[in-house]
Scaffold this motif. Structure first.
Motif, short mmCIF file in Angstrom:
data_model
loop_
_atom_site.label_atom_id
_atom_site.label_comp_id
_atom_site.label_asym_id
_atom_site.label_seq_id
_atom_site.Cartn_x
_atom_site.Cartn_y
_atom_site.Cartn_z
N ILE A 29 9.27 1.52 0.54
CA ILE A 29 10.19 0.53 -0.02
C ILE A 29 9.39 -0.63 -0.57
CG2 ILE A 29 12.05 -1.10 0.46
CD1 ILE A 29 13.11 0.78 2.56
N SER A 30 9.60 -0.95 -1.84
CA SER A 30 8.91 -2.08 -2.47
C SER A 30 9.61 -3.38 -2.08
CB SER A 30 8.91 -1.93 -3.99
OG SER A 30 8.17 -0.79 -4.37
N LEU A 31 8.82 -4.36 -1.67
CA LEU A 31 9.32 -5.66 -1.26
C LEU A 31 8.84 -6.73 -2.23
CD1 LEU A 31 8.35 -5.32 2.50
CD2 LEU A 31 10.57 -4.78 1.48
N ARG A 32 9.34 -7.92 -2.09
CA ARG A 32 8.85 -9.03 -2.92
C ARG A 32 7.41 -9.37 -2.62
NH1 ARG A 32 12.28 -14.21 -2.39
NH2 ARG A 32 12.21 -13.61 -0.18
N ASN A 33 6.95 -9.01 -1.41
CA ASN A 33 5.61 -9.39 -0.99
C ASN A 33 4.81 -8.20 -0.48
OD1 ASN A 33 5.61 -12.51 -1.13
ND2 ASN A 33 7.54 -12.01 -0.11
N GLY A 34 4.95 -7.06 -1.13
CA GLY A 34 4.18 -5.90 -0.75
C GLY A 34 5.04 -4.68 -0.61
N VAL A 35 4.56 -3.73 0.18
CA VAL A 35 5.22 -2.43 0.34
C VAL A 35 5.46 -2.16 1.82
CG1 VAL A 35 4.93 0.06 0.10
CG2 VAL A 35 4.25 -1.45 -1.77
N ALA A 36 6.65 -1.70 2.15
CA ALA A 36 6.93 -1.21 3.50
C ALA A 36 6.60 0.27 3.50
CB ALA A 36 8.39 -1.44 3.88
N ILE A 37 5.51 0.65 4.16
CA ILE A 37 5.08 2.05 4.12
C ILE A 37 6.14 2.95 4.74
CG2 ILE A 37 2.65 1.43 4.16
CD1 ILE A 37 2.59 2.23 7.13
N SER A 38 6.07 4.22 4.44
CA SER A 38 7.08 5.16 4.88
C SER A 38 7.05 5.33 6.40
CB SER A 38 6.85 6.52 4.22
OG SER A 38 5.67 7.13 4.74
N PRO A 39 8.16 5.76 7.00
CA PRO A 39 8.16 6.05 8.43
C PRO A 39 7.10 7.08 8.81
CG PRO A 39 10.41 5.94 7.62
CD PRO A 39 9.52 5.86 6.41
N ARG A 40 6.88 8.06 7.93
CA ARG A 40 5.86 9.08 8.21
C ARG A 40 4.48 8.46 8.32
NH1 ARG A 40 2.62 11.82 9.66
NH2 ARG A 40 2.18 14.03 9.35
N ASP A 41 4.14 7.56 7.41
CA ASP A 41 2.83 6.89 7.46
C ASP A 41 2.73 5.98 8.68
OD1 ASP A 41 1.96 8.16 5.18
OD2 ASP A 41 2.52 6.53 3.83
N ALA A 42 3.84 5.37 9.06
CA ALA A 42 3.82 4.49 10.24
C ALA A 42 3.50 5.29 11.50
CB ALA A 42 5.18 3.80 10.38
N VAL A 43 4.01 6.51 11.58
CA VAL A 43 3.73 7.37 12.73
C VAL A 43 2.25 7.71 12.80
CG1 VAL A 43 4.10 9.68 13.68
CG2 VAL A 43 6.05 8.32 12.91
N ASP A 44 1.64 7.94 11.64
CA ASP A 44 0.21 8.28 11.61
C ASP A 44 -0.67 7.17 12.16
OD1 ASP A 44 0.70 10.77 10.57
OD2 ASP A 44 0.31 10.19 8.49
N CYS A 45 -0.17 5.94 12.13
CA CYS A 45 -0.96 4.80 12.62
C CYS A 45 -1.22 4.89 14.13
CB CYS A 45 -0.26 3.49 12.30
SG CYS A 45 -0.17 3.10 10.53
N ILE A 46 -0.42 5.67 14.86
CA ILE A 46 -0.59 5.77 16.31
C ILE A 46 -1.97 6.32 16.66
CG2 ILE A 46 0.26 6.85 18.43
CD1 ILE A 46 3.04 6.91 17.18
N THR A 47 -2.41 7.34 15.93
CA THR A 47 -3.69 7.98 16.22
C THR A 47 -4.80 7.51 15.31
OG1 THR A 47 -3.08 9.84 14.79
CG2 THR A 47 -2.57 10.04 17.13
N GLU A 48 -4.51 6.62 14.39
CA GLU A 48 -5.50 6.15 13.41
C GLU A 48 -6.66 5.45 14.12
OE1 GLU A 48 -7.69 3.66 11.29
OE2 GLU A 48 -5.92 2.56 11.95
N GLY A 49 -7.86 5.65 13.59
CA GLY A 49 -9.03 5.03 14.19
C GLY A 49 -9.37 5.63 15.55
N GLY A 50 -9.02 6.91 15.73
CA GLY A 50 -9.28 7.53 17.02
C GLY A 50 -8.44 6.96 18.14
N SER A 61 8.40 -2.15 13.01
CA SER A 61 8.13 -1.38 14.23
C SER A 61 7.88 0.08 13.96
CB SER A 61 9.30 -1.53 15.20
OG SER A 61 10.47 -0.96 14.64
N GLY A 62 8.39 0.61 12.83
CA GLY A 62 8.32 2.03 12.58
C GLY A 62 9.34 2.77 13.42
N PRO A 63 9.42 4.10 13.30
CA PRO A 63 10.46 4.86 13.99
C PRO A 63 10.24 5.00 15.49
CG PRO A 63 8.99 6.34 12.80
CD PRO A 63 8.60 4.95 12.40
N TYR A 64 9.00 4.77 15.97
CA TYR A 64 8.71 4.95 17.39
C TYR A 64 8.36 3.66 18.13
CZ TYR A 64 8.22 9.89 16.02
OH TYR A 64 8.42 11.15 15.52
N ALA A 65 8.07 2.59 17.42
CA ALA A 65 7.66 1.32 18.05
C ALA A 65 6.67 1.59 19.19
CB ALA A 65 8.87 0.55 18.56
N PRO A 66 5.54 2.23 18.92
CA PRO A 66 4.67 2.70 20.01
C PRO A 66 4.07 1.58 20.85
CG PRO A 66 3.58 2.91 17.87
CD PRO A 66 5.00 2.58 17.59
#
Length: 417
Positions: A81-102, A137-142
């Motif tokens: 979703i495009s915002l006035r001040n950037g992009v809200a990444i997709s829920p799928r990409d937000a989930v990937d952040c859980i394991t990002e950087g090992g 928070s994304g879909p899981y708010a980990p």
């Protein structure tokens, strides 16, 4: 948009969480089982002395727990979703952040929030809850949901915000499974978190969490989240996580000096005064080349980020994609006649708006270099100049203007905040 003017979809998301029938359903053994699994997975992530491989495995298991509990992803899972001040990444990409950087990114944020809540509880009356808000928070708010492994429901109250309806619905479903006592401590809102405000009579939040950033603060609205959340935090004791984010740049090889400069910082201290639009030049370096302007036609820098989350919890170079150093090509503007060989100015800063991120700009062939390079901090004030000492009257200046040989070895001046 203020709380009192939310979309109907926001109210629907809240009802999903707070419906008495669904909360009662969450008290069934299925819900209790999920809460126990969540606690066990969270504790593995934060296990003392865990190796990098163990942390990575723990975050993979944590992510799989959410996926296996809820089944396949809903429609709209991959939409940004495009915002006035950037992009809200997709829920799928937000989930990937859980394991990002090992998994180190998740471990650091969970550790920072856990310690911040613990500190707040020491200042509260017995069972007076710590009021926490998370934007994006994304879909899981980990990070938020991991807190139930370490605290009782009466000790914390969460407001979790995401602009994606699939995220809000998924998160609401998860909270129902956590059971009545936990579910009653969490509110889910589907709205733009950058437009957040306090309802009439609502108390300020104790802690604000925002993890909406890309490498070098590009694309995503982390800076604007700082600004928005700073106005709803307790003015005296409020805690922001991350506590501060610094951007650094290395000088191009042309300079012949190995130096890393801090040129931008956003924190709770300066967020309240941050001007939310435009380009914010925070560092200028005046220099003169040894030859013609072809030397600066393709100048590039390497820009990275350093996150102080809370106390000793931090993310540095190599810990995560959000602290990954990336090459950045400097744009160039020529002012004066092309045949003139004159001084140059390299400017670093940060731009806000639909495509936020750092910038590097070179102005070439100026008639007269400034005696003191202009240095501003986000239009909120000026940098404190160092004591004048020859040509080193500001942070950086050339000892010999005609030849780039020595950069003044002057301590970086801290912003006056």
């Amino acid at each position: 948009m203020r709380f009192g003017h939310m979309l109907l979809v926001t109210l629907f998301a809240v009802c999903l969480v707070m419906s008495p029938a669904e909360l009662e359903a969450g008290t069934q053994p299925e819900g209790e089982s999920f809460l126990n699994q969540l606690k066990a997975a969270s504790r593995k992530i934060m296990a003392e002395g865990a190796t990098d491989d163990e942390v990575h495995a723990a975050t993979i298991a944590y992510s799989r727990l959410f996926r296996s509990t809820l089944g396949g992803p809903p429609a709209g899972w991959r939409r940004e979703i495009s915002l006035r001040n950037g992009v809200a990444i997709s829920p799928r990409d937000a989930v990937d952040c859980i394991t990002e950087g090992g998994g180190k990114r998740t471990r650091m944020f969970v550790g920072a929030l856990r310690e911040a809540i613990t500190d707040k509880l020491h200042k509260k009356a017995k069972c007076e809850p710590v009021n926490v808000i998370e934007v994006g928070s994304g879909p899981y708010a980990p990070v938020a949901l991991a807190m139930w492994a370490f605290f009782e429901p009466c000790q914390i109250r969460f407001t979790l915000i995401d602009i994606h309806l699939p995220s809000a619905q998924t998160l609401s479903d998860l909270i129902v499974l956590l059971g009545k006592s936990v579910g009653a401590s969490i509110r889910v809102l589907c709205q733009d978190g950058l437009e957040i405000g306090l309802e009439h009579g609502e108390n300020p939040y104790d802690i604000a969490l925002a993890e909406v950033m890309g490498p070098a603060l590009r694309r995503e609205p982390q800076v604007q989240a700082f600004v928005a959340l700073s106005h709803i935090l307790d003015q005296e004791e409020g805690v922001m996580i991350p506590d501060s984010i610094q951007l650094t740049a290395t000088l191009p090889p042309l300079f012949g000096v190995a130096a890393q400069l801090r040129f931008f910082e956003i924190s709770l201290k300066n967020a309240r005064e941050f001007v939310s639009t435009g380009h914010h030049t925070t560092l200028k370096i005046a220099f003169s080349p040894t030859a013609g302007s072809d030397q600066v036609s393709n100048l590039s820098s390497v820009i990275g980020a350093h996150l102080r989350l809370y106390r000793a919890w931090e993310l540095t170079e190599g810990d995560s994609q959000i602290t990954l150093s990336l090459p950045h090509l400097c744009s160039i503007t020529h002012r004066s006649e092309p045949h003139e060989v004159g001084p140059y100015a390299m400017a670093f800063g940060y731009r806000t708006g639909p495509d936020p991120g750092p910038f590097c700009h070179v102005t070439a062939n100026l008639h007269h270099p400034p005696a003191l390079p202009v240095q501003e901090v986000m239009e909120a004030g000026t940098w404190t100049a160092a004591a004048a000492e020859g040509d080193c009257a500001a942070r950086f200046f050339w000892k010999e203007r005609a030849a780039m040989r020595h950069l003044c070895e002057h301590t970086l001046v801290q912003p006056a905040l």
